[in-house]
Design a protein around this motif. Sequence first.
Motif, mmCIF file in Angstrom:
data_model
loop_
_atom_site.group_PDB
_atom_site.id
_atom_site.type_symbol
_atom_site.label_atom_id
_atom_site.label_comp_id
_atom_site.label_asym_id
_atom_site.label_seq_id
_atom_site.Cartn_x
_atom_site.Cartn_y
_atom_site.Cartn_z
ATOM 1 N N MET A 291 -36.551 41.974 3.719
ATOM 2 C CA MET A 291 -36.734 43.411 3.557
ATOM 3 C C MET A 291 -37.864 43.731 2.575
ATOM 4 O O MET A 291 -37.914 44.791 1.993
ATOM 5 C CB MET A 291 -35.437 44.059 3.059
ATOM 6 C CG MET A 291 -34.282 43.915 4.023
ATOM 7 S SD MET A 291 -32.909 45.015 3.632
ATOM 8 C CE MET A 291 -32.463 44.435 1.992
ATOM 9 N N SER A 292 -38.762 42.765 2.357
ATOM 10 C CA SER A 292 -39.790 42.933 1.334
ATOM 11 C C SER A 292 -40.703 44.119 1.592
ATOM 12 O O SER A 292 -41.181 44.756 0.662
ATOM 13 C CB SER A 292 -40.626 41.643 1.233
ATOM 14 O OG SER A 292 -41.217 41.365 2.500
ATOM 15 N N GLY A 293 -40.986 44.415 2.879
ATOM 16 C CA GLY A 293 -41.877 45.530 3.172
ATOM 17 C C GLY A 293 -41.162 46.858 3.324
ATOM 18 O O GLY A 293 -41.787 47.884 3.530
ATOM 19 N N LYS A 294 -39.834 46.839 3.233
ATOM 20 C CA LYS A 294 -39.064 48.048 3.481
ATOM 21 C C LYS A 294 -38.811 48.816 2.183
ATOM 22 O O LYS A 294 -38.301 48.267 1.216
ATOM 23 C CB LYS A 294 -37.732 47.712 4.154
ATOM 24 C CG LYS A 294 -37.862 47.320 5.632
ATOM 25 C CD LYS A 294 -36.492 47.134 6.262
ATOM 26 C CE LYS A 294 -36.592 46.989 7.776
ATOM 27 N NZ LYS A 294 -37.362 45.817 8.178
ATOM 28 N N LEU A 295 -39.161 50.090 2.202
ATOM 29 C CA LEU A 295 -38.810 50.957 1.086
ATOM 30 C C LEU A 295 -37.354 51.380 1.181
ATOM 31 O O LEU A 295 -36.675 51.535 0.173
ATOM 32 C CB LEU A 295 -39.687 52.217 1.097
ATOM 33 C CG LEU A 295 -41.158 52.080 0.729
ATOM 34 C CD1 LEU A 295 -41.855 53.422 0.896
ATOM 35 C CD2 LEU A 295 -41.307 51.584 -0.707
ATOM 36 N N LEU A 296 -36.888 51.578 2.417
ATOM 37 C CA LEU A 296 -35.568 52.170 2.623
ATOM 38 C C LEU A 296 -34.878 51.550 3.819
ATOM 39 O O LEU A 296 -35.504 51.298 4.848
ATOM 40 C CB LEU A 296 -35.724 53.685 2.861
ATOM 41 C CG LEU A 296 -34.526 54.439 3.410
ATOM 42 C CD1 LEU A 296 -33.419 54.549 2.358
ATOM 43 C CD2 LEU A 296 -34.942 55.823 3.897
ATOM 44 N N GLU A 297 -33.577 51.324 3.691
ATOM 45 C CA GLU A 297 -32.724 50.974 4.824
ATOM 46 C C GLU A 297 -31.419 51.742 4.704
ATOM 47 O O GLU A 297 -30.795 51.778 3.642
ATOM 48 C CB GLU A 297 -32.433 49.477 4.862
ATOM 49 C CG GLU A 297 -33.481 48.650 5.590
ATOM 50 C CD GLU A 297 -32.947 47.290 5.964
ATOM 51 O OE1 GLU A 297 -32.982 46.942 7.158
ATOM 52 O OE2 GLU A 297 -32.483 46.573 5.074
ATOM 53 N N MET A 298 -31.022 52.381 5.789
ATOM 54 C CA MET A 298 -29.727 53.043 5.871
ATOM 55 C C MET A 298 -28.970 52.371 7.011
ATOM 56 O O MET A 298 -29.456 52.329 8.144
ATOM 57 C CB MET A 298 -29.894 54.541 6.116
ATOM 58 C CG MET A 298 -30.757 55.230 5.069
ATOM 59 S SD MET A 298 -31.019 57.001 5.377
ATOM 60 C CE MET A 298 -29.453 57.680 4.799
ATOM 61 N N LEU B 231 -37.449 52.537 6.687
ATOM 62 C CA LEU B 231 -38.787 53.078 6.401
ATOM 63 C C LEU B 231 -39.618 52.041 5.676
ATOM 64 O O LEU B 231 -39.172 51.471 4.671
ATOM 65 C CB LEU B 231 -38.664 54.341 5.546
ATOM 66 C CG LEU B 231 -39.964 55.044 5.138
ATOM 67 C CD1 LEU B 231 -40.653 55.653 6.357
ATOM 68 C CD2 LEU B 231 -39.683 56.111 4.086
ATOM 69 N N GLU B 232 -40.817 51.789 6.194
ATOM 70 C CA GLU B 232 -41.742 50.835 5.578
ATOM 71 C C GLU B 232 -42.644 51.542 4.571
ATOM 72 O O GLU B 232 -42.880 52.753 4.662
ATOM 73 C CB GLU B 232 -42.622 50.182 6.657
ATOM 74 C CG GLU B 232 -41.860 49.467 7.756
ATOM 75 C CD GLU B 232 -41.470 48.056 7.370
ATOM 76 O OE1 GLU B 232 -41.953 47.585 6.315
ATOM 77 O OE2 GLU B 232 -40.682 47.435 8.114
ATOM 78 N N ALA B 233 -43.180 50.791 3.634
ATOM 79 C CA ALA B 233 -44.181 51.328 2.711
ATOM 80 C C ALA B 233 -45.438 51.699 3.492
ATOM 81 O O ALA B 233 -45.859 50.977 4.401
ATOM 82 C CB ALA B 233 -44.512 50.297 1.634
ATOM 83 N N GLY B 234 -46.022 52.848 3.178
ATOM 84 C CA GLY B 234 -47.247 53.279 3.841
ATOM 85 C C GLY B 234 -47.063 53.664 5.290
ATOM 86 O O GLY B 234 -47.997 53.574 6.090
ATOM 87 N N GLU B 235 -45.858 54.109 5.656
ATOM 88 C CA GLU B 235 -45.542 54.445 7.049
ATOM 89 C C GLU B 235 -45.082 55.900 7.149
ATOM 90 O O GLU B 235 -44.458 56.441 6.241
ATOM 91 C CB GLU B 235 -44.429 53.532 7.564
ATOM 92 C CG GLU B 235 -43.923 53.909 8.959
ATOM 93 C CD GLU B 235 -42.664 53.143 9.360
ATOM 94 O OE1 GLU B 235 -42.618 52.699 10.520
ATOM 95 O OE2 GLU B 235 -41.745 53.009 8.531
ATOM 96 N N VAL B 236 -45.420 56.529 8.279
ATOM 97 C CA VAL B 236 -44.826 57.817 8.627
ATOM 98 C C VAL B 236 -43.877 57.565 9.788
ATOM 99 O O VAL B 236 -44.300 57.190 10.884
ATOM 100 C CB VAL B 236 -45.889 58.863 9.025
ATOM 101 C CG1 VAL B 236 -45.208 60.193 9.367
ATOM 102 C CG2 VAL B 236 -46.891 59.071 7.900
ATOM 103 N N HIS B 237 -42.580 57.720 9.531
ATOM 104 C CA HIS B 237 -41.547 57.421 10.518
ATOM 105 C C HIS B 237 -40.874 58.732 10.907
ATOM 106 O O HIS B 237 -40.257 59.399 10.079
ATOM 107 C CB HIS B 237 -40.523 56.455 9.915
ATOM 108 C CG HIS B 237 -39.561 55.876 10.913
ATOM 109 N ND1 HIS B 237 -38.914 54.683 10.713
ATOM 110 C CD2 HIS B 237 -39.141 56.329 12.126
ATOM 111 C CE1 HIS B 237 -38.131 54.431 11.754
ATOM 112 N NE2 HIS B 237 -38.255 55.423 12.614
#
Length: 496
Positions: free
Chosen positions: A1-8, A28-34
């Motif tokens: 999960m190193s690149g993940k800012l958020l997990e729900m 949600l990944e860092a530097g991503e618009v999801h």
Amino acid sequence: MSGKLLEMKGVTKKFPGVYALKGVDFDLEAGEVHALLGENGAGKSTLMKILNGIYSIDEGKIFIKGNGVQISGVKDAQKYGISIIHQEISLVPYLSIAENIYLGREPLTKAGLIDKRTMYENAQKFLNDFDLGLSAKTMIHTLNVAQQQMIEIIKAVSFHSKIIVMDEPTSSLTEKEVDFLFKTIRNLKEQGVGMVYISHRMNELFEITDRITVMRDGTYIGTVKTKETTNEKLISMMVGRDLTNYYVRDFSPSGESVLKVSNLTKKGVIENASFELRKGEILGFSGLVGAGRSELMKCIFGLDSFEQGEIFVNGEKTTIKNPNDAIRNRIAYVTENRKEEGLFLIQSVRYNITIKIMDEFIKFFKVDSNYENNETNNYIKELSIKTPSPDQEVKNLSGGNQQKVLISRWLATKPKVLILDEPTRGVDVGAKAEIYSIMNRLVKEGVSIIMISSELPEVINMSDRVAVMCKGKIQTILNKERFSQETIMHYATGGN
């Protein structure tokens, strides 16, 4: 999960009588618009309110940068670098821009007093960066809806958050402001900020997002890469079926005049506005934010006064000094600002739908409950209002279902002239098609509709004619054969 800012994971939330969320997953990944996509009532806003600490979680887990966290309130969310821009504007109207941006976290002097000089300087820098041309000392209540939306965005950015949730951020913005917002989003992406983007405007999703997660009825449907999907696939995922005949309209020759406005003028707002509405037509009103479209309709409906001009209903000169006068003339007005000007949020769905027709089922202090219930249930069914019961408080419904309740109220008055101000703002594609179908049925039955809309495809596909306004003036009224986005924008920006 190193690149993940958020997990729900497995997020579940239940309200009285209904599951709002059932085992939903989102990351949600860092530097991503999801993007989060789904019909009104799908659970998008509820999921994000859990993330922001507004709602508690019943079941499931939340991870921030790989670490399990408990978010019990807004302060917890801010501590973890989470900000949210709500669909409904939640600024304090009688405080300044700076005071709103720094509300609850004002900079202090060494003596422990609010450092107003620093607060206003910092706020002004944000305003200048966004090129809004506003003073940080300006009071919020003097701003229009689009300007207030931009202040909401600035407030979220000012937290220097790593996770920003944007719930319908462009619903009140002009094209120029949307372009600026997207530029800001791209800059934030470069800084490693992750953004959750909720919008019903499909063209925006394809322009600004990297991935799209679709929800339906409180459940997770799937996640796709934006560049690998299509508009049709997303709609099918949202509604569970292919949506055909999106714009529902049977065009027929317009009949006699039912409403005529002649040289209506309100100093500094409306200048010599004249137009005619015919029986069984949809007359679209287009223009940029601030063009005076809503202000003109409020004058016609008696919500605002005007200095000169005349109004004719069915060929007879009519005096409309207040909304009751308008209603007696079978004119109805669905405001664009449902939260502040339209709904009784702490009252039930039933109350909100029937408030304008109480005299029809209350006689000599006796209430005809069957009539009231039948009217309520008919509109809940006809407009597909998602509510656990007619007794549900309107504040607990999604924004789109609130909008359908408001439209139902005015349809219940059986109007001959129906003014719809941004009728599909914040409404999903399935509900939009339903509203278009209702509009089409109404005009076939002889009702005449004035539709104010900022969505040009909606104006072009649903209108018989289009009046284009700019700076308080009606620049032109276009017949259908002259409709195009380029032509409408030409006149909306002041072209002759």
